[in-house]
Design a protein around this motif. Sequence first.
Motif, short mmCIF file in Angstrom:
data_model
loop_
_atom_site.label_atom_id
_atom_site.label_comp_id
_atom_site.label_asym_id
_atom_site.label_seq_id
_atom_site.Cartn_x
_atom_site.Cartn_y
_atom_site.Cartn_z
N MET A 1 0.83 -1.20 0.00
CA MET A 1 0.00 0.00 0.00
C MET A 1 0.86 1.26 0.00
SD MET A 1 -2.84 -1.37 2.75
CE MET A 1 -3.54 0.25 2.97
N LYS A 2 1.96 1.24 0.73
CA LYS A 2 2.86 2.39 0.73
C LYS A 2 3.51 2.58 -0.63
CE LYS A 2 3.96 2.36 5.67
NZ LYS A 2 5.04 2.19 6.71
N GLU A 3 3.80 1.48 -1.31
CA GLU A 3 4.38 1.57 -2.64
C GLU A 3 3.40 2.20 -3.62
OE1 GLU A 3 7.07 1.39 -5.70
OE2 GLU A 3 7.37 1.15 -3.54
N ILE A 4 2.11 1.82 -3.51
CA ILE A 4 1.08 2.42 -4.37
C ILE A 4 0.94 3.91 -4.06
CG2 ILE A 4 -1.39 2.40 -4.91
CD1 ILE A 4 -1.40 -0.58 -4.41
N GLN A 5 0.97 4.27 -2.79
CA GLN A 5 0.87 5.68 -2.42
C GLN A 5 2.07 6.47 -2.93
OE1 GLN A 5 0.44 5.55 1.82
NE2 GLN A 5 -1.70 4.89 1.75
N ARG A 6 3.25 5.86 -2.91
CA ARG A 6 4.43 6.55 -3.41
C ARG A 6 4.39 6.70 -4.93
NH1 ARG A 6 8.76 5.68 -6.03
NH2 ARG A 6 8.16 3.50 -6.35
N LYS A 7 3.87 5.67 -5.62
CA LYS A 7 3.85 5.67 -7.08
C LYS A 7 2.87 6.69 -7.63
CE LYS A 7 3.33 2.48 -10.97
NZ LYS A 7 3.06 1.06 -11.37
N LEU B 1 -5.90 1.97 -5.04
CA LEU B 1 -6.09 1.45 -3.68
C LEU B 1 -7.38 0.61 -3.61
CD1 LEU B 1 -5.00 4.38 -1.33
CD2 LEU B 1 -3.86 2.19 -1.67
N MET B 2 -8.45 1.09 -4.21
CA MET B 2 -9.68 0.32 -4.21
C MET B 2 -9.52 -1.01 -4.95
SD MET B 2 -11.71 2.01 -2.34
CE MET B 2 -13.18 1.05 -2.64
N LYS B 3 -8.78 -0.97 -6.03
CA LYS B 3 -8.50 -2.20 -6.78
C LYS B 3 -7.66 -3.15 -5.93
CE LYS B 3 -6.41 -3.83 -11.09
NZ LYS B 3 -5.67 -3.42 -12.32
N PHE B 4 -6.69 -2.61 -5.20
CA PHE B 4 -5.84 -3.44 -4.34
C PHE B 4 -6.66 -4.03 -3.20
CE2 PHE B 4 -2.91 -3.95 -0.76
CZ PHE B 4 -1.93 -4.72 -1.34
N TYR B 5 -7.57 -3.25 -2.61
CA TYR B 5 -8.43 -3.76 -1.54
C TYR B 5 -9.30 -4.91 -2.05
CZ TYR B 5 -7.26 0.47 1.10
OH TYR B 5 -6.60 1.47 1.77
N LYS B 6 -9.84 -4.77 -3.25
CA LYS B 6 -10.71 -5.79 -3.81
C LYS B 6 -9.94 -7.07 -4.11
CE LYS B 6 -14.16 -6.51 -7.44
NZ LYS B 6 -14.83 -5.90 -8.64
N GLU B 7 -8.74 -6.94 -4.66
CA GLU B 7 -7.95 -8.13 -5.00
C GLU B 7 -7.50 -8.90 -3.77
OE1 GLU B 7 -4.77 -6.64 -7.32
OE2 GLU B 7 -5.98 -6.40 -9.16
#
Length: 280
Positions: A64-70, A82-88
């Motif tokens: 999640m931190k990597e997605i926020q940094r990207k 983030l929503m896609k990551f939560y769903k997966e």
Amino acid sequence: MIVASPLQPLEDLLRHVLNALHSVGLPWAWSIVGLTIIVRMLLVPLTVKQIHSMQNMQAHAPQMKEIQRKYKGDRTKLNEELMKFYKENNINPAASCLPLLAQLPVFIGLFYTLRHFAKNPPGGQAAIDRGDFSWLHFVPDITKHANSHWSGYVLLTIYVLSQVASTYFMSGTMQKSQRYLMMILPIAFIPFILRFPTGLVLYWMTTNLWTVGQGLITRRLIPKVAPPGGPSPSGPKRSSRTPPKEPPPPDAVEPAAEVPAPKQSNAQPRRVKRKKKARR
């Protein structure tokens, strides 16, 4: 025409529960403590979901931190990813707020119940004179405002400390700035809580102490979730169904290093001459 409050059924239910607890011999203050315990026991399923959700988010915190940094500069894309990551990964970020949201109607309903008790105390003024609304001979009247007696300030202090401790145990996935904000908010709320009934402060103090005890127990009993794809701290576990390791093929076995033979020297052994003894 008087429009009934939408929380009137909940207020009536809380009043009936308090009356039932008081009828078995509990004072009104301890009836509030008993009501708090009943509410928290009913919220145990939501609390379990909250704990699992927090552990799941902690396990996926690096991704999640990597997605926020990207996607730091694109707020819309960040929310989508983030929503896609939560769903997966079957993560429900709202699960950590469910117990708090479920307690909010109880908090408001108890506020109106205690305000009704302040206007029309069960048993009348004689009950107040007998100390039916006192707590441990420490709080004289739980229906009065918290700033009406010095004991209310003591309860407020315990409330703030317990709120900070409960935030520490239940905010493992928050950023440091958010965690500090959640710890400062109870102090900022003190001017507003001073006008609340003392019984309401007692209810919130009890639920905070329950949360602290719950955090201590869950940290000891519930194992931490390992990060996805990461090695287990104790290595892979073997069971009766785990096949034994096959020996490596002969070609894969490295030959043992040959020990060099000691060098033979061509030099002749040295002869030692012995001196002859002189004859007498």
